[in-house]
Design a protein around this motif. Structure first.
Motif, mmCIF file in Angstrom:
data_model
loop_
_atom_site.group_PDB
_atom_site.id
_atom_site.type_symbol
_atom_site.label_atom_id
_atom_site.label_comp_id
_atom_site.label_asym_id
_atom_site.label_seq_id
_atom_site.Cartn_x
_atom_site.Cartn_y
_atom_site.Cartn_z
ATOM 1 N N UNK A 193 19.909 -12.982 9.191
ATOM 2 C CA UNK A 193 19.515 -14.550 10.429
ATOM 3 C C UNK A 193 18.387 -14.573 10.540
ATOM 4 N N UNK A 194 17.107 -13.899 9.673
ATOM 5 C CA UNK A 194 15.413 -14.051 10.033
ATOM 6 C C UNK A 194 14.803 -13.551 8.873
ATOM 7 N N UNK A 195 14.934 -14.755 7.714
ATOM 8 C CA UNK A 195 14.664 -14.770 6.904
ATOM 9 C C UNK A 195 12.970 -14.883 6.515
ATOM 10 N N UNK A 196 12.741 -13.474 5.922
ATOM 11 C CA UNK A 196 10.747 -13.729 5.806
ATOM 12 C C UNK A 196 10.488 -13.860 3.853
ATOM 13 N N UNK A 200 7.120 6.355 -3.934
ATOM 14 C CA UNK A 200 6.904 5.130 -3.179
ATOM 15 C C UNK A 200 8.006 3.733 -4.184
ATOM 16 N N UNK A 201 7.949 3.048 -3.256
ATOM 17 C CA UNK A 201 8.851 1.928 -4.136
ATOM 18 C C UNK A 201 9.312 0.475 -3.447
ATOM 19 N N UNK A 202 7.096 0.075 -3.676
ATOM 20 C CA UNK A 202 6.919 -1.435 -2.196
ATOM 21 C C UNK A 202 7.902 -1.943 -2.482
ATOM 22 N N UNK A 203 8.246 -2.731 -1.652
ATOM 23 C CA UNK A 203 9.066 -4.399 -2.821
ATOM 24 C C UNK A 203 8.305 -5.804 -1.952
ATOM 25 N N UNK A 204 7.309 -5.403 -1.626
ATOM 26 C CA UNK A 204 6.660 -6.595 -1.556
ATOM 27 C C UNK A 204 4.856 -6.526 -1.765
ATOM 28 N N UNK A 205 4.191 -7.747 -1.370
ATOM 29 C CA UNK A 205 3.001 -7.562 -2.265
ATOM 30 C C UNK A 205 1.848 -6.597 -1.260
ATOM 31 N N UNK A 206 2.214 -6.486 0.442
ATOM 32 C CA UNK A 206 1.326 -6.139 0.390
ATOM 33 C C UNK A 206 1.511 -4.736 -0.024
ATOM 34 N N UNK A 207 3.080 -3.949 0.016
ATOM 35 C CA UNK A 207 3.242 -2.563 -0.123
ATOM 36 C C UNK A 207 2.405 -2.483 -0.983
ATOM 37 N N UNK A 208 2.708 -3.221 -2.633
ATOM 38 C CA UNK A 208 1.915 -2.439 -3.406
ATOM 39 C C UNK A 208 0.716 -2.797 -3.107
ATOM 40 N N UNK A 209 -0.055 -3.680 -2.933
ATOM 41 C CA UNK A 209 -1.294 -3.781 -2.710
ATOM 42 C C UNK A 209 -2.121 -2.257 -2.726
ATOM 43 N N UNK A 210 -1.264 -2.382 -0.766
ATOM 44 C CA UNK A 210 -1.262 -0.831 -0.094
ATOM 45 C C UNK A 210 -1.561 0.471 -1.625
ATOM 46 N N UNK A 211 -0.602 0.508 -1.277
ATOM 47 C CA UNK A 211 0.323 1.561 -2.303
ATOM 48 C C UNK A 211 -0.950 1.619 -3.524
ATOM 49 N N UNK A 212 -1.405 1.210 -3.668
ATOM 50 C CA UNK A 212 -2.618 0.094 -4.934
ATOM 51 C C UNK A 212 -4.044 1.188 -4.712
ATOM 52 N N UNK A 213 -4.257 0.913 -3.544
ATOM 53 C CA UNK A 213 -5.091 1.393 -2.708
ATOM 54 C C UNK A 213 -5.287 3.021 -2.366
ATOM 55 N N UNK A 214 -4.673 3.049 -1.875
ATOM 56 C CA UNK A 214 -3.813 4.714 -1.233
ATOM 57 C C UNK A 214 -4.267 5.022 -2.941
ATOM 58 N N UNK A 215 -3.844 5.123 -4.165
ATOM 59 C CA UNK A 215 -3.759 5.416 -6.157
ATOM 60 C C UNK A 215 -5.507 5.897 -6.147
ATOM 61 N N UNK A 216 -5.762 4.214 -5.674
ATOM 62 C CA UNK A 216 -7.409 4.435 -6.145
ATOM 63 C C UNK A 216 -8.607 4.899 -5.562
ATOM 64 N N UNK A 217 -8.144 6.264 -4.358
ATOM 65 C CA UNK A 217 -8.927 6.940 -3.696
ATOM 66 C C UNK A 217 -8.721 8.568 -4.074
ATOM 67 N N UNK A 218 -7.035 8.348 -4.022
ATOM 68 C CA UNK A 218 -6.213 9.725 -4.448
ATOM 69 C C UNK A 218 -6.585 10.133 -5.607
ATOM 70 N N UNK A 219 -6.501 9.471 -6.535
ATOM 71 C CA UNK A 219 -6.578 9.652 -7.920
ATOM 72 C C UNK A 219 -8.310 9.885 -8.150
ATOM 73 N N UNK A 220 -9.063 9.740 -7.769
ATOM 74 C CA UNK A 220 -10.712 9.000 -7.695
ATOM 75 C C UNK A 220 -11.167 10.612 -7.642
ATOM 76 N N UNK A 221 -12.716 10.896 -7.415
ATOM 77 C CA UNK A 221 -12.887 12.299 -7.287
ATOM 78 C C UNK A 221 -13.374 12.166 -6.272
ATOM 79 N N UNK A 222 -13.175 11.047 -4.981
ATOM 80 C CA UNK A 222 -13.954 11.530 -3.649
ATOM 81 C C UNK A 222 -12.593 12.251 -2.583
#
Ligand SMILES: NC(=O)c1ccc[n+]([C@@H]2O[C@H](COP(=O)([O-])OP(=O)(O)OC[C@H]3O[C@@H](n4cnc5c(N)ncnc54)[C@H](OP(=O)(O)O)[C@@H]3O)[C@@H](O)[C@H]2O)c1
Length: 300
Positions: free
Chosen positions: A256-259, A127-149
């Protein structure tokens, strides 16, 4: 486990959560938790004590987390809020679920990728997120995948449906108000109907809860979208055609559609792992779109 499994559904008022309340109903006793607490317990992912209280009081057999901070552009100016909801709260959930030995199903996004590729992304692509949303969602993935859950993380994309804030409903409103629209044609992904995502989620949970699949064997990360790929322009054009509007649509480049948030140019997900593990395939995006449009209230 209780005779009828208790399913704690967090985010039951969101577009996916709302569909899940329906599709999960035959699978178990759904406990719909939302910010407003209208149909079940009130929960605020910004408050760890609220997450712990709802988890402990409802004693679930499984948790589905459909809540998230999903305002992609706004997240650029509210990174702490996005981090707290998309990552820190998921970390708390992971601890609770691991401690109680309760499986968790959670959603993530194609925006964890940069889009610098020419083939659909697999789960083992970096993964290589380019936005805050992408970065925080990746951190959420890892919180679960790296846990014992025992966690299932379903990455999906371009979600739309008959409810909530989404591209389909935005386009239908704009078609009524405007004669001409300019839509980005150089971002490609796969529109995914919230109903279809909720349907396969129910089938996966049913398989887990009945023991048809062993959660210890199948836990992990999966890509789950409709089949096919299209640009936002192509998606808009298909919505226009399917809803019989005659607004003119012109393709434009992203420049032409800056966000505020950067988005991947190509974020098609390879769904082979999900298909082979669970024997489930979502239909082509066009087929789902046609069914969803049939489901819209007449005035649309
Ligand atoms: N939408 C997409 O295109 C897309 C694409 C890829 C992945 N996903 C992922 O799919 C999942 C479902 O997305 P969605 O489209 O259904 O999102 P959505 O419609 O925005 O729903 C998210 C829900 O989360 C709730 N929420 C936000 N902050 C909360 C908090 N502090 N405490 C409790 N609940 C909170 C919201 O409540 P309020 O309504 O009260 O704010 C809302 O009901 C998310 O994990 C998302 O990241 C979505």
């Amino acid at each position: 486990m209780s005779d009828v499994p208790r399913i704690l559904l967090i985010g039951s008022d969101g577009q996916v959560g709302w569909e899940l309340r329906r599709t999960l109903a035959p699978v178990g006793h759904v406990i719909p938790a939302s910010m407003a607490g209208t149909a079940g317990p009130a929960i605020d992912l910004l408050d760890a004590s609220s997450v712990r209280r709802v988890f402990n009081e409802t004693a679930p057999d499984v948790v589905v987390n459909a809540a998230a901070y999903t305002a992609v552009d706004k997240a650029e100016s509210e990174p702490e809020l996005a981090q707290a909801i998309n990552a820190d709260a998921v970390h708390v959930l992971a601890e609770l679920a691991a401690g109680a030995d309760v499986p968790v199903l959670h959603y993530s996004t194609d925006f964890v990728f940069s889009g610098r590729t020419d083939r659909p992304y697999r789960e083992d692509d970096a993964p290589e997120p380019m936005s805050v949303y992408g970065k925080t969602k990746l951190a959420g993935e890892l919180a679960l995948l790296d846990s014992d859950a025992d966690a299932l993380v379903l990455r999906t994309a371009w979600v739309y449906g008959v409810r909530g804030r989404n591209f389909l409903l935005t386009m239908l409103n704009l078609f009524r108000e405007r004669n001409e629209l300019r839509i980005v044609d150089d971002q490609v992904g796969t529109p995914t109907w919230s109903r279809m995502l909720a349907e396969v989620t129910a089938q996966v949970l049913h398989a887990v809860l009945t023991g048809a699949v062993d959660i210890k064997q199948v836990k992990g990360l999966y890509h789950v979208t409709s089949s096919g790929a299209v640009s936002w322009f192509g998606f808009a054009d298909a919505i226009r055609e399917g809803s019989c509007h005659n607004c003119e649509i012109k393709p434009i480049p992203t420049s032409e559609y800056p966000a505020p948030a950067r988005r991947p140019a190509y974020s098609v997900l390879d769904t082979t792992k999900f298909r082979t593990t669970f024997g489930l395939t979502l239909p082509d995006w066009r087929q789902s779109l046609a069914m969803c449009i049939e489901d819209l209230p007449a005035q649309r």
